[in-house]
Design a protein around this motif. Structure first.
Motif, PDB file in Angstrom:
ATOM      1  N   UNK A   1      33.373  39.273  10.080  1.00  0.00           N
ATOM      2  CA  UNK A   1      34.513  39.130   9.204  1.00  0.00           C
ATOM      3  C   UNK A   1      34.944  40.531   8.761  1.00  0.00           C
ATOM      4  N   UNK A   2      36.242  40.774   8.827  1.00  0.00           N
ATOM      5  CA  UNK A   2      36.744  42.089   8.442  1.00  0.00           C
ATOM      6  C   UNK A   2      36.695  42.261   6.924  1.00  0.00           C
ATOM      7  N   UNK A   3      36.814  43.513   6.494  1.00  0.00           N
ATOM      8  CA  UNK A   3      36.767  43.802   5.060  1.00  0.00           C
ATOM      9  C   UNK A   3      37.934  43.143   4.324  1.00  0.00           C
ATOM     10  N   UNK A   4      39.103  43.149   4.939  1.00  0.00           N
ATOM     11  CA  UNK A   4      40.283  42.559   4.304  1.00  0.00           C
ATOM     12  C   UNK A   4      40.119  41.050   4.140  1.00  0.00           C
ATOM     13  N   UNK A   5      39.574  40.392   5.143  1.00  0.00           N
ATOM     14  CA  UNK A   5      39.354  38.950   5.068  1.00  0.00           C
ATOM     15  C   UNK A   5      38.308  38.618   4.014  1.00  0.00           C
ATOM     16  N   UNK A   6      37.250  39.413   3.979  1.00  0.00           N
ATOM     17  CA  UNK A   6      36.210  39.207   2.972  1.00  0.00           C
ATOM     18  C   UNK A   6      36.789  39.368   1.576  1.00  0.00           C
ATOM     19  N   UNK A   7      37.583  40.427   1.367  1.00  0.00           N
ATOM     20  CA  UNK A   7      38.202  40.674   0.067  1.00  0.00           C
ATOM     21  C   UNK A   7      39.102  39.511  -0.329  1.00  0.00           C
ATOM     22  N   UNK A   8      39.873  38.998   0.627  1.00  0.00           N
ATOM     23  CA  UNK A   8      40.784  37.886   0.360  1.00  0.00           C
ATOM     24  C   UNK A   8      40.016  36.658  -0.118  1.00  0.00           C
ATOM     25  N   UNK A   9      38.909  36.346   0.527  1.00  0.00           N
ATOM     26  CA  UNK A   9      38.123  35.178   0.154  1.00  0.00           C
ATOM     27  C   UNK A   9      37.436  35.355  -1.204  1.00  0.00           C
ATOM     28  N   UNK A  10      36.940  36.549  -1.474  1.00  0.00           N
ATOM     29  CA  UNK A  10      36.279  36.809  -2.756  1.00  0.00           C
ATOM     30  C   UNK A  10      37.277  36.725  -3.903  1.00  0.00           C
ATOM     31  N   UNK A  11      38.448  37.331  -3.725  1.00  0.00           N
ATOM     32  CA  UNK A  11      39.472  37.298  -4.769  1.00  0.00           C
ATOM     33  C   UNK A  11      39.960  35.874  -4.991  1.00  0.00           C
ATOM     34  N   UNK A  12      40.149  35.133  -3.925  1.00  0.00           N
ATOM     35  CA  UNK A  12      40.583  33.738  -4.028  1.00  0.00           C
ATOM     36  C   UNK A  12      39.542  32.907  -4.774  1.00  0.00           C
ATOM     37  N   UNK A  13      38.281  33.136  -4.483  1.00  0.00           N
ATOM     38  CA  UNK A  13      37.190  32.414  -5.161  1.00  0.00           C
ATOM     39  C   UNK A  13      37.193  32.706  -6.662  1.00  0.00           C
ATOM     40  N   UNK A  14      37.352  33.968  -7.023  1.00  0.00           N
ATOM     41  CA  UNK A  14      37.307  34.354  -8.436  1.00  0.00           C
ATOM     42  C   UNK A  14      38.525  33.832  -9.192  1.00  0.00           C
ATOM     43  N   UNK A  15      39.692  33.904  -8.601  1.00  0.00           N
ATOM     44  CA  UNK A  15      40.905  33.529  -9.309  1.00  0.00           C
ATOM     45  C   UNK A  15      41.141  32.023  -9.367  1.00  0.00           C
ATOM     46  N   UNK A  16      40.729  31.285  -8.354  1.00  0.00           N
ATOM     47  CA  UNK A  16      41.082  29.875  -8.281  1.00  0.00           C
ATOM     48  C   UNK A  16      39.957  28.907  -8.646  1.00  0.00           C
ATOM     49  N   UNK A  17      38.702  29.318  -8.517  1.00  0.00           N
ATOM     50  CA  UNK A  17      37.600  28.410  -8.820  1.00  0.00           C
ATOM     51  C   UNK A  17      37.318  28.382 -10.317  1.00  0.00           C
ATOM     52  N   UNK A  18      36.989  27.196 -10.819  1.00  0.00           N
ATOM     53  CA  UNK A  18      36.582  27.042 -12.217  1.00  0.00           C
ATOM     54  C   UNK A  18      35.117  26.650 -12.229  1.00  0.00           C
ATOM     55  N   UNK A  19      34.291  27.547 -12.727  1.00  0.00           N
ATOM     56  CA  UNK A  19      32.848  27.348 -12.716  1.00  0.00           C
ATOM     57  C   UNK A  19      32.379  27.084 -14.139  1.00  0.00           C
ATOM     58  N   UNK A  20      31.540  26.081 -14.297  1.00  0.00           N
ATOM     59  CA  UNK A  20      30.909  25.829 -15.588  1.00  0.00           C
ATOM     60  C   UNK A  20      29.502  26.393 -15.526  1.00  0.00           C
ATOM     61  N   UNK A  21      29.074  27.085 -16.586  1.00  0.00           N
ATOM     62  CA  UNK A  21      27.728  27.666 -16.554  1.00  0.00           C
ATOM     63  C   UNK A  21      26.662  26.568 -16.525  1.00  0.00           C
ATOM     64  N   UNK A  22      25.641  26.778 -15.688  1.00  0.00           N
ATOM     65  CA  UNK A  22      24.540  25.818 -15.626  1.00  0.00           C
ATOM     66  C   UNK A  22      23.601  26.056 -16.803  1.00  0.00           C
ATOM     67  N   UNK A  23      22.488  25.337 -16.822  1.00  0.00           N
ATOM     68  CA  UNK A  23      21.553  25.405 -17.952  1.00  0.00           C
ATOM     69  C   UNK A  23      20.974  26.799 -18.155  1.00  0.00           C
ATOM     70  N   UNK A  24      20.668  27.503 -17.058  1.00  0.00           N
ATOM     71  CA  UNK A  24      20.044  28.821 -17.205  1.00  0.00           C
ATOM     72  C   UNK A  24      21.059  29.960 -17.221  1.00  0.00           C
ATOM     73  N   UNK A  25      22.323  29.698 -16.907  1.00  0.00           N
ATOM     74  CA  UNK A  25      23.347  30.733 -16.921  1.00  0.00           C
ATOM     75  C   UNK A  25      23.886  30.922 -18.334  1.00  0.00           C
ATOM     76  N   UNK A  26      24.422  32.135 -18.595  1.00  0.00           N
ATOM     77  CA  UNK A  26      24.952  32.445 -19.921  1.00  0.00           C
ATOM     78  C   UNK A  26      26.308  33.110 -19.787  1.00  0.00           C
TER      79      UNK A  26
END
Length: 172
Positions: A1-26
């Protein structure tokens, strides 16, 4: 996977996903970055420690002082006690507050429900707008609270009373 494709997927994950913290996360607030992809963070209780930035975020996602992140604890860490797993943006923060997952220590002025605080502020603003207009125009021109504040700079506030008393002493 190229750097640009990797960056696109990481940015998309951070901006669009809604994560709820689990029991051990803070959820923690970023206080600064001493370097080497480490960030000094503070919990809602006031505990301070270092958190490491994982390699998938490096050079792709930037965080600054005052941002909120979700961290996983590291058991064997002495100084570095956590690893950043998710960066929280404003819309994600509002969603966590509505769901009751936001730590009370991070709410402004210790308010337990930020939605009620917003509604009470709207009521106060509407009452002020019905009042005398000439006084509010003068206050608005001198009030700098709505200006952009750079959170990456430490701001030292000098009071006007101290500077006035220093000027009077200099005249005498």
């Amino acid at each position: 996977m190229s750097k640009a494709t990797k960056r696109k997927h990481v940015v998309k994950e951070v901006l669009l996903d809604y994560v709820q913290p689990s029991e051990n996360q803070r959820i923690v607030r970023v206080l600064g970055s001493p370097g080497n992809n480490l960030h000094e963070v503070e919990t809602a209780d006031g505990d301070r420690f270092l958190a490491s930035m994982p390699t998938k975020f490096r050079k792709n996602i930037w965080i600054k002082r005052g941002d909120f992140v979700i961290v996983d604890p590291i058991a064997e860490g002495e100084k570095v006690k956590a690893e950043i797993t998710f960066i929280i943006y404003k819309d994600h923060q509002r969603l966590l507050q509505k769901e009751g997952l936001w730590p009370l220590g991070f709410n402004k002025d210790g308010a337990e429900n930020p939605e009620l605080e917003k509604e009470s502020n709207k009521g106060a603003e509407s009452q002020n707008s019905k009042g005398d207009k000439s006084g509010s125009e003068e206050d608005d021109s001198e009030d700098d609270s709505d200006l952009f504040v750079n959170t990456n700079r430490v701001y030292y506030e000098d009071s006007e009373e101290e500077s006035e008393s220093e000027e009077e002493e200099a005249k005498e």
